[in-house]
Design an enzyme around this catalytic site. Structure first.
Site, mmCIF file in Angstrom:
data_model
loop_
_atom_site.group_PDB
_atom_site.id
_atom_site.type_symbol
_atom_site.label_atom_id
_atom_site.label_comp_id
_atom_site.label_asym_id
_atom_site.label_seq_id
_atom_site.Cartn_x
_atom_site.Cartn_y
_atom_site.Cartn_z
ATOM 1 N N ASP A 282 -65.897 -47.305 -79.347
ATOM 2 C CA ASP A 282 -65.602 -46.387 -78.241
ATOM 3 C C ASP A 282 -64.865 -45.172 -78.833
ATOM 4 O O ASP A 282 -64.460 -45.161 -79.994
ATOM 5 C CB ASP A 282 -64.806 -47.096 -77.136
HETATM 6 C C1 BGC Z 1 -65.256 -44.499 -72.486
HETATM 7 C C2 BGC Z 1 -66.648 -45.036 -72.688
HETATM 8 C C3 BGC Z 1 -67.643 -43.900 -72.766
HETATM 9 C C4 BGC Z 1 -67.210 -42.953 -73.862
HETATM 10 C C5 BGC Z 1 -68.179 -41.804 -74.060
HETATM 11 C C6 BGC Z 1 -64.907 -43.392 -73.446
HETATM 12 O O1 BGC Z 1 -63.728 -42.761 -73.079
HETATM 13 O O2 BGC Z 1 -64.318 -45.554 -72.608
HETATM 14 O O3 BGC Z 1 -66.978 -45.898 -71.629
HETATM 15 O O4 BGC Z 1 -68.916 -44.398 -72.994
HETATM 16 O O5 BGC Z 1 -65.935 -42.436 -73.545
HETATM 17 O O6 BGC Z 1 -68.193 -40.935 -73.005
#
Ligand code: BGC
Length: 763
Positions: A282
């Site tokens: 993530d």
């Molecule tokens: C989130 C994810 C997301 C990623 C990309 C992160 O802050 O936890 O769920 O896919 O950002 O946007």
């Protein structure tokens, strides 16, 4: 574009895409093709493939294209048009080995057409409707040049203080697992390589929904049996359905961050579950290993992550900065890097990008003249699905449906709030295209009834909260605050109410209140709106609350004020029309809660399938030493599986095909369901099982199956459920998945509380 034209495009582009030396390995043979490619890659090119960057203001586009052409970026996310992605793919075509880029995005509950938030989709209990959401989302996103979605998000959520409760499908393992499978299958279609498919990267692996205190990014501490029985199955369902990717969670699990968790990614995911796809960290999660306190510095963080099995590093420079020197020092093996590269290239292969890098980008001459054109939306599908997601919580004196006549006061800060209709993670949705409740009423009523609109209150009086919510949106303020004093706003609404036959108040949370990083300590509707409700109630007019929110709210007080309550979540582009359809009876509500609504925040965690305990609550004298809080009744305000209809349904004659069953055998349970009301309607008949005595305490009930059925007024039908041998199994103290002999109770109901019951014995 017609089919022939599309075929021509594929053929011509495929012939353009030549990879360095493919003579040794034809494209048809995936493993050999990739192995051959890896052989030709420099270390820098390999590390480049592991880099996934966000398209945003941080790096100018020109620099991104240069980096791609130099082989230093494997994929991007957050670019949402073919015109944006094409130059990046062109840059990849100029790179030494011409390895194609891939483009990802958070397509969670729609792409351009926004469907209800996931918690609302789950409340439909309608797998066909949910499949429609996945399919439409994939079609729309793929036609914008996107290859992968960071979805479905299948984190079980039992603590509604967590803002991301809105993003998942609720509290129940069985329901979320069913939806997880449907979402993956519908995103990926026949194959993730199809030009109209997206590869699904299920998230957040694992257990992110169980963050302590419901505070986002907090730690997770969980017993192995709870993990295996309750929290892991939805991810497993996605993997079994063929999800090509897995996004790894930001939290730690029993002290070890998921991002450096070798057990999680190697032992469980790859070895036990046989996952063959790509893992993605993530946002910035590798760097966060230092703050988690498991890595001394960035160098150690990169080493831990690659060793644990993180293939793609999302918005994190550490692989680029550290891997080469870690390899030189012998702290990381060539195989660690090559394994990760193999998975990334494998995912690109599976998305069909080696065959045709422009598979979803197409030719510039075919780009839509207007990316935001309304004709690109799937409004009919959105309206249909949104109607199915709405849950009728109260309907005293048959206040609903409303007549399409007379005068209606429409009030509340969310009655005409386009951005809030969409909910969080609204992808490429545009607020101006969403139908608010005000607009929906206008469209459904025409000139049949008069609507007097007054805002009535702001979302909140609290300036600090307002600033927080407005900070969340980079483009524009999320919440338009009316500068007039609260009393003036309320007076205007009360005046409207007094002139009307009925009041519809649209209240709850603005969408930013149920969002990533938006955890709450209370589940109440903000005070500003409660003051409005109080004033409306005082007018004596029938009061309908239309709730918008992304988590269960504590509604004990509101329930006393309102004559009817309709839970609408954040219902998407066509939400306003769908809500009007239900308010005026053009659609008979059929949604059922996919998450328990507690009475108060103090009861959390509250979920229906808790384990049996030694002193269950028994009403009696005060202080009778049974499990309870002394300030308020035990149990939820609205249980899991609950939801009313404009019809009434009855259940009778629950019967089992046998009173005993042998290991490995199935059993049939049947029940008669009848629509005793005056309208045709749908309901969800739910089957729960309880393993009464086992080697460990077991849940008091667990959902194992359900049927959503449409019955005409007066119609009755016998439903059959097959209780399969596997439905009796659970992970025991030794983490063996087995069924234990003894009594099982079969409970069937229209919610999780009011059930009919029969028993059988597993021999
Ligand atoms: C989130 C994810 C997301 C990623 C990309 C992160 O802050 O936890 O769920 O896919 O950002 O946007």
């Amino acid at each position: 574009m017609n089919k022939l034209c599309l075929l021509g495009l594929v053929v011509s582009l495929a012939s353009q895409s030549a990879y360095a030396d493919t003579s040794a390995a034809p494209l048809q043979d995936k493993q050999a093709f990739i192995a051959n490619l890896i052989k030709q890659m420099t270390l820098d090119e390999k590390i480049g493939q592991l880099r996934l960057i966000s398209i945003g203001p941080e790096m100018p586009r020109e620099m991104i294209r240069k980096e791609i052409a130099a082989g230093r970026i494997g994929g991007t996310f957050n670019s949402i048009t073919r015109a944006e992605n094409r130059p990046m793919q062109d840059a990849a075509a100029k790179s030494r080995l011409k390895i194609p880029m891939f483009f990802a995005y958070d397509v969670i509950h729609g792409h351009r057409t926004i469907f209800p938030i996931s918690l609302g989709l789950a409340a439909s209990w309608d797998m066909d409707a949910i499949a429609k959401v996945g399919r439409v989302s994939a079609l729309e996103a793929a036609s914008d040049g996107i290859d992968m979605t960071f979805a479905p998000m299948v984190d079980i959520a039992r603590d509604p203080r967590w803002g991301r409760t809105s993003e998942g499908f609720g509290e129940d393992t069985y329901l979320v697992s069913r939806i997880s499978k449907v979402m993956v299958e519908s995103f990926q279609g026949q194959s993730p390589a199809a030009p109209t498919s997206l590869m699904a990267a299920v998230k957040h692996f694992a257990l992110y929904g169980a963050v302590e205190g419901g505070r986002d990014y907090n730690t997770v501490d969980m017993s192995p049996t709870k993990m295996f029985n309750d929290y892991l199955p939805p991810y497993r369902a996605a993997i079994d359905a063929g999800a090509g990717g897995v996004m790894v969670a930001l939290n730690s699990i029993n002290g070890v961050p998921a991002t450096s968790n070798t057990w999680l990614m190697n032992d469980l995911l790859r070895k036990d579950w046989g996952f063959k796809g790509v893992t993605v960290s993530d946002h910035g999660a590798i760097t966060e290993l230092v703050r988690h306190g498991v890595a001394r510095d960035g160098r150690e963080a990169a080493k831990l992550a690659i060793k644990a099995g993180i293939d793609l590093s999302m918005n994190d420079s550490l692989y680029g900065e550290e891997l080469a020197s870690l390899l030189k020092a012998g702290e990381v093996d060539q195989a660690d890097i090559d394994n990760a590269v193999r998975e990334v290239l494998g995912a690109k292969y599976d998305m069909g990008l080696f065959e045709d890098p422009y598979r979803r980008i197409g030719k510039a001459s075919d780009d839509p003249a207007d990316t935001y054109a309304d004709s690109r939306l799937h409004r009919a599908e959105a309206r249909d699905v949104a109607r199915r997601s709405l849950v009728l919580l109260e309907n005293r004196k048959q206040t609903l449906p409303l007549k399409k006549a007379g005068t209606i006061a429409l009030v509340g800060p969310l009655a005409d709030a386009p951005i809030d209709m969409m909910g969080s993670w609204a992808a490429a949705g545009r607020p101006h295209q969403s139908i608010t409740v005000r607009e929906g009423m206008r469209q459904v009523l025409g000139d049949k009834a008069k609507v007097i609109y007054a805002k009535g209150s702001n979302v909140t009086h609290d300036k600090a909260i307002l600033d927080y919510l407005n900070f969340l949106n980079f483009d524009a303020p999320e919440i338009v605050d009316d500068p007039r004093p609260a009393a003036v706003l309320i007076d205007e609404a009360v005046k409207a109410a007094k002139q009307s036959d009925v009041v519809v108040a649209v209240v709850g949370e603005s969408r930013g209140m149920s969002h990533e990083s938006s955890s709450r300590t209370t589940l109440e509707i903000p005070a500003a709106q409660r003051e409005l409700i109080k004033a409306l109630k005082a007018t004596g007019k029938p009061l309908v609350l239309v709730l918008m929110n992304g988590r269960p709210l504590s509604l004990a007080w509101e329930r006393e004020q309102a004559d009817a309550i309709l839970e609408t979540w954040f219902s998407g582009t066509e939400g306003g029309n769908a809500i009007a359809d239900v308010l005026f009876g053009d659609y008979n509500p059929s949604g059922k809660l996919a998450i328990t609504f507690p009475r108060s925040v103090g009861q959390i965690p509250m979920y229906y399938n808790h384990l049996s305990i030694g002193r269950p609550f028994t009403p009696g004298k005060p202080g009778n030493y049974t499990s309870q809080y002394f300030e308020e009744p035990n149990g939820p305000l609205y249980p899991f599986g609950y939801g009313l209809s404009y019809s009434d349904f009855s259940l009778s004659n629950l019967s089992l095909s046998s009173k005993t069953v042998k290991q490995g055998q199935d059993l049939d349970a049947s029940i008669v369901v009848k629509n005793t009301g005056k309208r045709d309607g749908e309901t969800v008949v739910q089957l729960y099982l309880q393993d009464v005595t086992a080697s460990m305490s077991r849940p008091i009930k667990e959902l194992k199956n359900f049927h959503k059925v449409m019955l005409k007024a007066g119609e009755e039908r016998t439903l059959h459920f097959t209780i399969k041998a596997d439905d009796l199994k659970f992970y025991n103290g030794q983490l063996q998945w087995a069924a234990e002999p003894g009594e099982f109770r079969v409970q069937v109901g229209l919610d999780s509380q009011a059930v009919q019951q029969q028993s059988f014995e597993l021999l």
